[in-house]
Motif scaffolding. Structure first.
Motif, PDB file in Angstrom:
ATOM      1  N   ARG A 297       0.846  -1.189   0.000  1.00 56.80           N
ATOM      2  CA  ARG A 297       0.000   0.000   0.000  1.00 56.80           C
ATOM      3  C   ARG A 297       0.882   1.240   0.000  1.00 56.80           C
ATOM      4  O   ARG A 297       1.838   1.340   0.756  1.00 56.80           O
ATOM      5  N   ALA A 298       0.535   2.194  -0.863  1.00 57.64           N
ATOM      6  CA  ALA A 298       1.235   3.476  -0.930  1.00 57.64           C
ATOM      7  C   ALA A 298       0.197   4.520  -1.320  1.00 57.64           C
ATOM      8  O   ALA A 298      -0.273   4.533  -2.457  1.00 57.64           O
ATOM      9  N   GLY A 299      -0.185   5.362  -0.355  1.00 51.53           N
ATOM     10  CA  GLY A 299      -1.283   6.276  -0.608  1.00 51.53           C
ATOM     11  C   GLY A 299      -2.558   5.503  -0.873  1.00 51.53           C
ATOM     12  O   GLY A 299      -2.882   4.539  -0.169  1.00 51.53           O
ATOM     13  N   ARG A 300      -3.279   5.890  -1.915  1.00 50.32           N
ATOM     14  CA  ARG A 300      -4.495   5.166  -2.276  1.00 50.32           C
ATOM     15  C   ARG A 300      -4.220   3.876  -3.026  1.00 50.32           C
ATOM     16  O   ARG A 300      -5.130   3.057  -3.229  1.00 50.32           O
ATOM     17  N   PHE A 301      -2.984   3.662  -3.433  1.00 50.13           N
ATOM     18  CA  PHE A 301      -2.662   2.559  -4.324  1.00 50.13           C
ATOM     19  C   PHE A 301      -2.402   1.267  -3.563  1.00 50.13           C
ATOM     20  O   PHE A 301      -1.791   1.261  -2.496  1.00 50.13           O
ATOM     21  N   LEU A 302      -2.867   0.166  -4.131  1.00 54.65           N
ATOM     22  CA  LEU A 302      -2.534  -1.177  -3.664  1.00 54.65           C
ATOM     23  C   LEU A 302      -1.936  -1.922  -4.848  1.00 54.65           C
ATOM     24  O   LEU A 302      -2.635  -2.204  -5.828  1.00 54.65           O
ATOM     25  N   VAL A 303      -0.651  -2.221  -4.765  1.00 54.55           N
ATOM     26  CA  VAL A 303       0.018  -2.980  -5.823  1.00 54.55           C
ATOM     27  C   VAL A 303       0.061  -4.435  -5.385  1.00 54.55           C
ATOM     28  O   VAL A 303       0.557  -4.748  -4.301  1.00 54.55           O
ATOM     29  N   HIS A 304      -0.458  -5.305  -6.219  1.00 56.43           N
ATOM     30  CA  HIS A 304      -0.595  -6.715  -5.818  1.00 56.43           C
ATOM     31  C   HIS A 304      -0.386  -7.623  -7.019  1.00 56.43           C
ATOM     32  O   HIS A 304      -0.490  -7.203  -8.179  1.00 56.43           O
ATOM     33  N   GLY A 305      -0.087  -8.890  -6.733  1.00 52.63           N
ATOM     34  CA  GLY A 305      -0.010  -9.895  -7.781  1.00 52.63           C
ATOM     35  C   GLY A 305      -1.385 -10.474  -8.059  1.00 52.63           C
ATOM     36  O   GLY A 305      -2.344 -10.267  -7.303  1.00 52.63           O
ATOM     37  N   SER A 306      -1.494 -11.238  -9.133  1.00 51.83           N
ATOM     38  CA  SER A 306      -2.791 -11.813  -9.500  1.00 51.83           C
ATOM     39  C   SER A 306      -3.296 -12.774  -8.429  1.00 51.83           C
ATOM     40  O   SER A 306      -4.510 -12.971  -8.291  1.00 51.83           O
ATOM     41  N   HIS A 307      -2.382 -13.347  -7.619  1.00 51.72           N
ATOM     42  CA  HIS A 307      -2.790 -14.282  -6.580  1.00 51.72           C
ATOM     43  C   HIS A 307      -3.395 -13.564  -5.367  1.00 51.72           C
ATOM     44  O   HIS A 307      -3.907 -14.212  -4.454  1.00 51.72           O
ATOM     45  N   ASP A 308      -3.345 -12.224  -5.345  1.00 51.70           N
ATOM     46  CA  ASP A 308      -3.858 -11.471  -4.206  1.00 51.70           C
ATOM     47  C   ASP A 308      -5.005 -10.536  -4.590  1.00 51.70           C
ATOM     48  O   ASP A 308      -5.244  -9.527  -3.920  1.00 51.70           O
ATOM     49  N   ARG A 309      -5.741 -10.865  -5.629  1.00 52.09           N
ATOM     50  CA  ARG A 309      -6.867 -10.010  -6.029  1.00 52.09           C
ATOM     51  C   ARG A 309      -7.909  -9.904  -4.920  1.00 52.09           C
ATOM     52  O   ARG A 309      -8.587  -8.881  -4.797  1.00 52.09           O
ATOM     53  N   ASN A 310      -8.018 -10.934  -4.103  1.00 48.99           N
ATOM     54  CA  ASN A 310      -9.007 -10.913  -3.015  1.00 48.99           C
ATOM     55  C   ASN A 310      -8.608  -9.970  -1.884  1.00 48.99           C
ATOM     56  O   ASN A 310      -9.405  -9.714  -0.977  1.00 48.99           O
ATOM     57  N   ARG A 311      -7.392  -9.412  -1.930  1.00 44.47           N
ATOM     58  CA  ARG A 311      -6.949  -8.487  -0.888  1.00 44.47           C
ATOM     59  C   ARG A 311      -7.351  -7.037  -1.193  1.00 44.47           C
ATOM     60  O   ARG A 311      -7.133  -6.150  -0.362  1.00 44.47           O
ATOM     61  N   VAL A 312      -7.893  -6.805  -2.371  1.00 41.89           N
ATOM     62  CA  VAL A 312      -8.284  -5.444  -2.747  1.00 41.89           C
ATOM     63  C   VAL A 312      -9.531  -5.045  -1.956  1.00 41.89           C
ATOM     64  O   VAL A 312     -10.528  -5.766  -1.930  1.00 41.89           O
ATOM     65  N   MET A 313      -9.462  -3.881  -1.300  1.00 42.88           N
ATOM     66  CA  MET A 313     -10.559  -3.379  -0.489  1.00 42.88           C
ATOM     67  C   MET A 313     -11.284  -2.253  -1.209  1.00 42.88           C
ATOM     68  O   MET A 313     -10.718  -1.606  -2.091  1.00 42.88           O
ATOM     69  N   PRO A 314     -12.563  -2.009  -0.828  1.00 37.67           N
ATOM     70  CA  PRO A 314     -13.273  -0.867  -1.403  1.00 37.67           C
ATOM     71  C   PRO A 314     -12.481   0.424  -1.178  1.00 37.67           C
ATOM     72  O   PRO A 314     -11.975   0.675  -0.090  1.00 37.67           O
ATOM     73  N   GLY A 315     -12.359   1.215  -2.204  1.00 38.69           N
ATOM     74  CA  GLY A 315     -11.612   2.463  -2.106  1.00 38.69           C
ATOM     75  C   GLY A 315     -10.169   2.353  -2.545  1.00 38.69           C
ATOM     76  O   GLY A 315      -9.498   3.376  -2.754  1.00 38.69           O
ATOM     77  N   ASP A 316      -9.655   1.115  -2.673  1.00 35.24           N
ATOM     78  CA  ASP A 316      -8.286   0.944  -3.155  1.00 35.24           C
ATOM     79  C   ASP A 316      -8.211   1.253  -4.644  1.00 35.24           C
ATOM     80  O   ASP A 316      -9.121   0.918  -5.408  1.00 35.24           O
ATOM     81  N   VAL A 317      -7.136   1.878  -5.052  1.00 41.06           N
ATOM     82  CA  VAL A 317      -6.798   1.974  -6.473  1.00 41.06           C
ATOM     83  C   VAL A 317      -5.829   0.822  -6.731  1.00 41.06           C
ATOM     84  O   VAL A 317      -4.642   0.911  -6.418  1.00 41.06           O
ATOM     85  N   ALA A 318      -6.367  -0.269  -7.238  1.00 48.36           N
ATOM     86  CA  ALA A 318      -5.607  -1.512  -7.350  1.00 48.36           C
ATOM     87  C   ALA A 318      -4.817  -1.552  -8.651  1.00 48.36           C
ATOM     88  O   ALA A 318      -5.329  -1.215  -9.721  1.00 48.36           O
ATOM     89  N   ILE A 319      -3.557  -1.973  -8.539  1.00 47.62           N
ATOM     90  CA  ILE A 319      -2.685  -2.151  -9.693  1.00 47.62           C
ATOM     91  C   ILE A 319      -2.106  -3.553  -9.604  1.00 47.62           C
ATOM     92  O   ILE A 319      -1.430  -3.897  -8.630  1.00 47.62           O
ATOM     93  N   GLU A 320      -2.382  -4.359 -10.607  1.00 47.68           N
ATOM     94  CA  GLU A 320      -1.932  -5.749 -10.590  1.00 47.68           C
ATOM     95  C   GLU A 320      -0.650  -5.892 -11.395  1.00 47.68           C
ATOM     96  O   GLU A 320      -0.639  -5.653 -12.599  1.00 47.68           O
TER      97      GLU A 320
END
Length: 294
Positions: A98-121
């Protein structure tokens, strides 16, 4: 030829000091240097130099120089690394960042994305930049801060690597973003990552070895430039970079060891850019500067 890892173990503060010294010795980026935590409870950290076996003697001599005179008691240990895709292997199973609004994650962690996250896979691959390194995470945090405070019209991600910063900018504001790298593999990987993140149509990718490349003239000037490279090339390119920045524009710089920050600031102050903010992450700094409006 096999790769060799030369490393020492010490406390966090000592490893940070040794990392800064190595960064000064290897300011041209000749060798990769890292620091990481080994044992949190006992404050055991590691500082390492990665080199090819044929260059080991030179790397060891430089490492010994970095340990002189305060840390000569530390033993330089050696590990020969097998011929493995270490980028993919080292990133396998890493936790989301997590960095600011961003959540950088791998494809195996898509379930870790929370409402409000700006997710980048971003999965492990051949290009630098997954958010786990202090420079990339610092850029993401600063990018969030800049995009919260102002509307950007045209952005440049210089040295895009995996494309994570260009993707992040495009996800927050639907603006034109030019993403460049000197490595054609990185350019290809970044383009594929942008497509996977649903912003492929909004970004332009170019393999560009320097500001003489026509891509900068065709797509600039820019009111936001993000450059996550290394301190020495950042200082060298300061005049060219600023020429492609509009009055009132913002620059985010990283790839800078804490010990190098004053030299980088001096180079850009000399181009009439004003310092706005600096953050530290794991011995690295990310700096925001602004060009005065005419």
């Amino acid at each position: 030829m096999s790769e060799v890892r030369l490393y020492i173990n010490a406390g966090e503060n000592d490893c940070a000091i040794i990392l800064d010294r190595l960064g000064a010795i290897f300011e041209d980026g000749e060798y990769a240097v890292t620091t990481m935590e080994i044992d949190e409870a006992n404050d055991v950290w590691e500082t390492a130099v990665y080199t090819m076996m044929g260059d080991e003697d030179g790397a060891r001599t430089a490492f010994e120089q970095a340990l002189t005179p305060d840390y000569e008691h530390l033993e330089i240990q050696r590990e020969v690394l097998p011929d493995t895709d270490w980028v993919a292997k080292s990133l396998d199973g890493l936790q989301p960042v997590r960095a600011g609004r961003f959540l950088v994650h791998g494809s195996h962690d898509r379930n870790r994305v929370m409402p409000g996250d700006v997710a980048i896979e971003i999965d492990a691959g051949q290009a630098f930049g997954t958010g786990h390194h202090g420079t990339t995470a610092g850029c993401l945090e600063m990018l969030d801060w800049v995009l919260r405070s102002r509307k950007v019209k045209n952005a440049l991600d210089l040295g895009t690597g995996s494309g994570v910063l260009a993707i992040a900018a495009r996800k927050i504001q639907p603006i034109p973003v030019l993403a460049t790298d000197i490595d054609p593999i990185a350019t290809r990987v970044a383009q594929e990552n942008a497509r996977k993140n649903g912003v492929g149509a909004g970004l332009r990718f170019e393999t560009a070895p320097g500001f003489h490349h026509g891509a900068f003239r065709r797509n600039g000037p820019f009111d936001l430039i993000i450059a996550n490279i290394l301190a020495k090339p950042l200082m060298k390119m300061a005049p060219d970079l600023v020429r492609h920045l509009v009055p009132g524009g913002t620059v985010i710089l990283s790839g800078i060891l804490a010990s190098q920050r004053l030299k980088v600031l001096a180079a850009y102050n000399g181009q009439k850019l004003a310092h706005r903010r600096t953050i530290w992450r794991n011995g690295w700094v990310t700096i925001v500067l602004e060009r005065g409006a005419k």
